[in-house]
Design a protein around this motif. Structure first.
Motif, PDB file in Angstrom:
ATOM      1  N   PRO A  37       0.808  -1.224   0.000  1.00  0.00           N
ATOM      2  CA  PRO A  37       0.000   0.000   0.000  1.00  0.00           C
ATOM      3  C   PRO A  37       0.844   1.277   0.000  1.00  0.00           C
ATOM      4  N   VAL A  40       2.293   1.738  -3.567  1.00  0.00           N
ATOM      5  CA  VAL A  40       1.313   2.198  -4.547  1.00  0.00           C
ATOM      6  C   VAL A  40       1.072   3.694  -4.418  1.00  0.00           C
ATOM      7  N   THR A  41       1.026   4.197  -3.186  1.00  0.00           N
ATOM      8  CA  THR A  41       0.725   5.615  -2.956  1.00  0.00           C
ATOM      9  C   THR A  41       1.970   6.498  -2.912  1.00  0.00           C
ATOM     10  N   GLU A  54      -6.560   4.685  -6.281  1.00  0.00           N
ATOM     11  CA  GLU A  54      -5.416   3.999  -5.687  1.00  0.00           C
ATOM     12  C   GLU A  54      -5.866   3.027  -4.598  1.00  0.00           C
ATOM     13  N   SER A  55      -6.852   3.439  -3.802  1.00  0.00           N
ATOM     14  CA  SER A  55      -7.325   2.558  -2.737  1.00  0.00           C
ATOM     15  C   SER A  55      -7.944   1.282  -3.296  1.00  0.00           C
ATOM     16  N   ILE A  58      -5.113  -0.956  -4.458  1.00  0.00           N
ATOM     17  CA  ILE A  58      -4.502  -1.621  -3.306  1.00  0.00           C
ATOM     18  C   ILE A  58      -5.357  -2.798  -2.862  1.00  0.00           C
ATOM     19  N   GLY A  59      -6.665  -2.589  -2.814  1.00  0.00           N
ATOM     20  CA  GLY A  59      -7.567  -3.664  -2.419  1.00  0.00           C
ATOM     21  C   GLY A  59      -7.490  -4.848  -3.364  1.00  0.00           C
ATOM     22  N   LEU A  62      -4.097  -6.755  -2.850  1.00  0.00           N
ATOM     23  CA  LEU A  62      -4.033  -7.543  -1.620  1.00  0.00           C
ATOM     24  C   LEU A  62      -5.018  -8.701  -1.620  1.00  0.00           C
ATOM     25  N   TYR A 110       1.055  -0.146 -12.148  1.00  0.00           N
ATOM     26  CA  TYR A 110       0.039  -0.791 -11.308  1.00  0.00           C
ATOM     27  C   TYR A 110      -0.256  -2.200 -11.795  1.00  0.00           C
ATOM     28  N   ARG A 117       1.679  -9.888  -7.625  1.00  0.00           N
ATOM     29  CA  ARG A 117       1.005 -10.362  -6.411  1.00  0.00           C
ATOM     30  C   ARG A 117       0.134 -11.578  -6.707  1.00  0.00           C
ATOM     31  N   THR A 257     -10.558  -4.022   7.974  1.00  0.00           N
ATOM     32  CA  THR A 257     -10.758  -2.930   7.015  1.00  0.00           C
ATOM     33  C   THR A 257     -11.560  -1.751   7.552  1.00  0.00           C
TER      34      THR A 257
END
Length: 428
Positions: A37, A40-41, A54-55, A58-59, A62, A110, A117, A257
């Motif tokens: 995370p 990414v940011t 971006e969030s 990330i989700g 992961l 990205y 991953r 979360t």
């Protein structure tokens, strides 16, 4: 030193070596939960976002790991049964982890992070079923719970230690290496993940061998039953334990979360949330081995049923308590419940698994647990909009369903057990 550790934990040398190996790769893998995370940011990564924030990216990164890992486990478990090569499958997975950890250093988009991953999720799907099957086959009925407990204890130590160190490694960068070469904090974290995976690979290569029984019996019928063939119950006991594991994991993972909502409701900061999150892992680390040993003496079923029952109120209360201290205690109680379920459930499934089928049978539990870990955060994120208490009520319903399933559908696997000197629920 190694002999002293073996005597202390009273397990097969190869089980302890495998536990240390899983601890090492667990440190590196859990590193990435914190680092990705931040990466990414950070502005280092760019490229096409496909309209996603971006969030959301990330989700996806992961969660993709968990879903692919869990989805592939039945397949890799069956393949390791057919070949009888547990060690080979573990090495394939660890090799994949080492290579993909290194790939992060060169990732600039990205999409590349998503691909890497995802490949890591597939790599770990080779490790988990083969590792649990190997522990099962190296153990006997009289010490299977203790072996599972030791294995899970070290694995959780690695998983818990990684996130603690990851943030510090990133924040203290850049680093200057001998020769004047400078690397960023992110690259240092990725290199550490490579080193831990490589160390794990080395430990398995040198210290692990496949049991002879696996080689002799691999290739038997590998089907996983849903319905009970004996006719005395509705569901197959291993399938039931898988459902209970999913319910338990989802109930526990609800917390992950909704940090902003938890902190706002309890009037606390990130430090308290971190302590509450870690309480579950601490309880697991402390209790896995003694509970595993205890279930070898007193039976598997009483611990599993009692753990699922404790999970019900410890989940429900989190939706209504108003102090940080109370939330910490509730999370600690969830950890106790999880410790009472996980090692005894794996031991019971191992007792029931025919020789040569440990990979496919036990993968039902590990797969279900992985799906639960993925479902929990998704559910809480969706349900929190309807009220703070709603996600926890949902988790409570799942925990109650799991308790009912285990109590009605699972029988004790040990032929003889000692009386338990405590009022455990569901003892025979």
């Amino acid at each position: 030193m190694f002999r002293v550790a073996i005597a202390q934990f009273a397990v097969d040398r190869r089980v302890l070596a495998l536990a240390f190996a899983r601890m090492a790769d667990g440190i590196g893998n859990s590193f990435l939960i914190i680092v990705i995370p931040l990466y990414v940011t950070s502005g280092i990564v760019g490229g096409e976002t496909f309209g996603l924030s971006e969030s959301m990216i990330i989700g996806i990164i992961l969660s993709l790991f968990g879903f692919l890992n869990s989805s592939f486990q039945p397949l890799t478990g069956r393949l390791s049964d057919r070949t009888g090569r547990r060690k080979l499958f573990i090495l394939i997975g660890l090799g994949g982890l080492a290579v993909t950890n290194l790939a992060y250093v060169f990732a600039g988009s990205y999409l590349s992070l998503v691909v890497i991953r995802g490949l890591q999720g597939i790599s770990v799907s080779f490790i988990i079923p083969a590792s649990v099957a190997l522990v099962n086959e190296l153990a006997t009925t009289g010490d299977r719970g203790g072996n599972m407990g030791v294995y899970n204890t070290f694995r959780l130590v690695g998983f818990g230690a990684g996130p603690v160190a990851a943030g510090a490694v990133v924040n203290l960068g850049p680093y200057t290496l001998p020769g004047g070469l400078a690397i960023s904090g992110f690259d240092a974290a990725f290199y550490i993940a490579v080193i831990t995976a490589s160390l794990s690979y080395l430990l398995v290569t040198v210290l692990i061998t496949d049991p002879d029984t696996t080689n002799a019996t691999a290739g038997a019928d590998l089907s996983i039953d849903v319905w009970d063939r004996s006719g005395s119950k509705v569901f197959d006991p291993i399938f039931t334990l898988g459902l209970a594991s999913l319910c338990m994991a989802a109930s526990i993972a609800l917390f992950a979360t909704i940090q902003p909502q938890v902190n706002e409701r309890l009037g606390q900061g990130a430090t308290w949330f971190g302590l509450q999150f870690a309480a579950f892992i601490v309880a697991q680390i402390v209790l896995q081995t003694p509970i595993g040993r205890a279930c070898d003496r007193f039976g598997r079923r009483p611990f599993i049923v009692t753990g699922m029952v404790i999970l019900v109120p410890s989940t429900l209360v989190q939706g209504f308590i108003l102090t940080p201290e109370s939330m910490f205690v509730a999370r600690l109680a969830q950890g106790i419940a999880g410790a009472m379920v996980f090692a005894p459930a794996l031991a019971l499934a191992g007792d029931l698994a025919p020789e040569g089928e440990s990979g496919s049978k036990l993968s039902v539990l590990t797969m279900a647990f992985g799906f639960g870990i993925a479902i929990g955060p998704f559910s809480s994120g969706a349900l929190i909009e309807y009220g703070f208490h709603v996600p926890f009520i949902f988790g409570t319903v799942l925990a109650a369903m799991g308790a009912i399933l285990v109590y009605t559908q699972v029988e004790e696997s040990l032929e003889s057990t000692e009386p338990i000197p405590l009022p455990f629920v569901g003892s025979d």
